[in-house]
Motif scaffolding. Structure first.
Motif, mmCIF file in Angstrom:
data_model
loop_
_atom_site.group_PDB
_atom_site.id
_atom_site.type_symbol
_atom_site.label_atom_id
_atom_site.label_comp_id
_atom_site.label_asym_id
_atom_site.label_seq_id
_atom_site.Cartn_x
_atom_site.Cartn_y
_atom_site.Cartn_z
ATOM 1 N N ILE A 127 0.839 -1.203 0.000
ATOM 2 C CA ILE A 127 0.000 0.000 0.000
ATOM 3 C C ILE A 127 0.872 1.251 0.000
ATOM 4 C CG2 ILE A 127 -1.684 1.325 1.350
ATOM 5 C CD1 ILE A 127 -2.865 -1.342 2.289
ATOM 6 N N TRP A 129 -5.823 -6.130 -3.525
ATOM 7 C CA TRP A 129 -6.337 -5.360 -2.395
ATOM 8 C C TRP A 129 -5.402 -4.224 -2.004
ATOM 9 C CZ3 TRP A 129 -11.086 -4.997 -0.942
ATOM 10 C CH2 TRP A 129 -11.970 -6.027 -1.272
ATOM 11 N N TRP A 179 -6.872 -0.468 -1.681
ATOM 12 C CA TRP A 179 -6.756 0.368 -0.491
ATOM 13 C C TRP A 179 -5.873 1.592 -0.736
ATOM 14 C CZ3 TRP A 179 -10.615 -0.104 2.283
ATOM 15 C CH2 TRP A 179 -11.172 -1.335 2.616
ATOM 16 N N TYR A 234 -8.042 4.016 -2.662
ATOM 17 C CA TYR A 234 -9.126 4.502 -1.811
ATOM 18 C C TYR A 234 -8.591 5.507 -0.786
ATOM 19 C CZ TYR A 234 -13.223 4.495 1.219
ATOM 20 O OH TYR A 234 -14.324 4.873 1.957
#
Length: 481
Positions: free
Chosen positions: A13, A178, A182, A185
């Motif tokens: 991330i 994912w 994330w 987002y």
């Protein structure tokens, strides 16, 4: 999830956020969005101050004119007054249908008016292009940015060859997907967070913050869910697309269809499926119902004579001059009540068509998250059809009570006066002002529960699709390359 897996996901991330930070296109887009937010803030404040001051000035003017009258109570009903739909910060956050439905209600004896004086009637630009509002940016521009950013998030890895390397090193495709979700987002939340904070501060400083703050809280929840849904959709497009060009085209087509084509199409279908009678037809029906009776067999003159006879019989007198009150006041109120009954009778048909249209749009929103989000945001901001109807009914109730009060004043006090019965400022100043009250938040949420559940349902569907893609399609496809 073990600590090692959690740490690796955090690293992914962070890596994605760093790449977005270094991406000039993302940076320019973020700056553009902030500039639009600043412009929307200026427009919102100016629109709110202008509308609020205009309404306060108009209310003060008509109240002053009303209080300084010297006239017969029933004549005062003919003179009438005006009620103005109040405006708050959330109304200008999302103007909804307020620009098109009218914001003025006229009070006049013998006539039941509808809402009038919409901004769009005198502003062709508003009809053609709309206004720059926070809602417009959040509903259309942010999703466009999200789709463009997420739809290339995995295809770029495919095209550069890094996806095959990451999978070969033992990174699961699920973790990769994912991490992309994330990271994108969190990026969009970071971009819109200052705007949300700014509006929250503005709401807290407003006079009706206790009512508006919970509503704005639900607006933020709605848009955060919507942004998550768009992020999932864009990532899914990227995962199943073979290259970035195809992914971008698919994302753009999705945005145009869900945000522009489908909403306009279903609105047209709703209007054609449940058409409204014209205002001229409605007014003619009300007038005919009043003159000839709602059933067509009870003319105005016959009703009036029957009512007078009932009063004579009730008070055991032979003439109206022997009645202990001014019969004109009661007769006027009797006819007023019948006209109101005729108006409500025919308005039920109009109301039914409106309700059918709204129900149709609610069902259609299940298939388009944009429609659900827009309708939910308008409802929470108090600018949807339900709030328009809510104001109209309260205004109509106030109008009926005011006209009744004037007629009864004439009936109870006009008998002993020689000549015309006149009242002055002392009487008119004691009549209460109209106070509009917003519907309870719980009631609004119950009416829009379908839209909220639709958003949650679409998020769940996209999560399941992405899980399937991550575990089957993506890994297997690149294992074979």
């Amino acid at each position: 999830m073990d600590k090692k897996g959690f740490a690796s996901r955090q690293m992914l991330i962070k890596k994605e956020l760093l790449l977005n930070y270094r991406n000039k296109t993302v940076l320019i887009s973020a700056i553009t969005i902030w500039l639009l937010f600043i412009a929307a803030t200026v427009c919102t404040i100016l629109n709110y101050q202008t509308s609020h001051k205009q309404r306060l000035a108009a209310n003060a003017l008509f109240r002053q004119q009303w209080e300084h009258q010297q006239r017969n109570p029933h004549d005062a009903g003919h003179f009438g007054t005006y009620l103005f739909k109040p405006v708050n910060l959330l109304n200008v956050f999302d103007t909804g249908i307020n620009d098109y439905t009218g914001n003025t209600y006229q009070i006049e004896a013998h006539i039941q008016h509808e809402m009038s004086d919409s901004e769009a009637e005198n502003n062709d630009a508003a009809m053609r292009f709309g206004k720059l509002t926070f809602a417009l940016i959040l509903q259309l521009l942010i999703p466009l940015f999200l789709l463009f950013n997420t739809s290339t998030s995995i295809t770029s890895e495919k095209e550069s060859g890094t996806l095959k390397m990451l999978l070969a090193q033992g990174l699961s495709s699920r973790k990769l997907i994912w991490a992309k979700i994330w990271a994108n987002y969190l990026l969009i939340v970071t971009i819109v967070l200052p705007a949300f904070i700014l509006i929250t501060i503005a709401v807290l400083c407003s006079t009706d913050s206790a009512l508006l703050l919970p509503r704005f809280g639900w607006i933020m929840i709605t848009f955060l869910l919507y942004f998550l849904l768009v992020t999932l959709a864009g990532t899914l497009i990227s995962a199943i697309s073979s290259h970035s060009g195809k992914a971008l085209l698919t994302a753009l087509c999705l945005w145009i269809f869900t945000g522009i084509i489908f909403p306009k199409a279903i609105t047209g279908v709703a209007n054609r499926s449940y058409p409204l009678m014209s205002r001229a037809t409605f007014s003619d029906l009300v007038e005919q119902g009043y003159r000839k009776g709602i059933d067509g067999n009870d003319p105005y003159a016959v009703r009036g004579e029957r009512y007078i006879n009932s009063l004579l019989k009730k008070y055991h007198v032979d003439s109206t001059s022997a009645l202990p009150f001014n019969v004109d006041g009661l007769t006027l109120q009797y006819n007023e009540d019948y006209r109101t009954m005729a108006f409500n009778h025919y308005f039920k048909s109009v109301e039914k068509s409106f309700d059918q249209q709204q129900q149709f749009l609610s069902i259609a929103g299940i298939f388009d998250p944009f429609v659900s989000t827009k309708r939910l945001a308008m409802a929470l901001a108090g600018s949807d059809f339900y709030h328009h109807e809510h104001f109209f009914k309260q205004a109509q109730t106030y109008r009926n009570q005011l006209i009744r009060q004037l007629n009864m004043q004439l009936a109870m006090h006009g008998k002993a006066v020689k000549g015309e019965y006149i009242v002055g400022p002392k009487y008119f100043s004691q009549l209460k002002d109209f106070e509009y009250r917003l519907p309870a938040l719980k009631q609004v949420l119950n009416l829009r529960i379908t839209a909220f559940l639709s958003l949650l349902g679409w998020i769940l569907i996209l999560v399941l699709f992405l899980q399937f893609i991550a575990s089957r399609y993506l890994a297997l496809h690149y294992a074979a390359v």
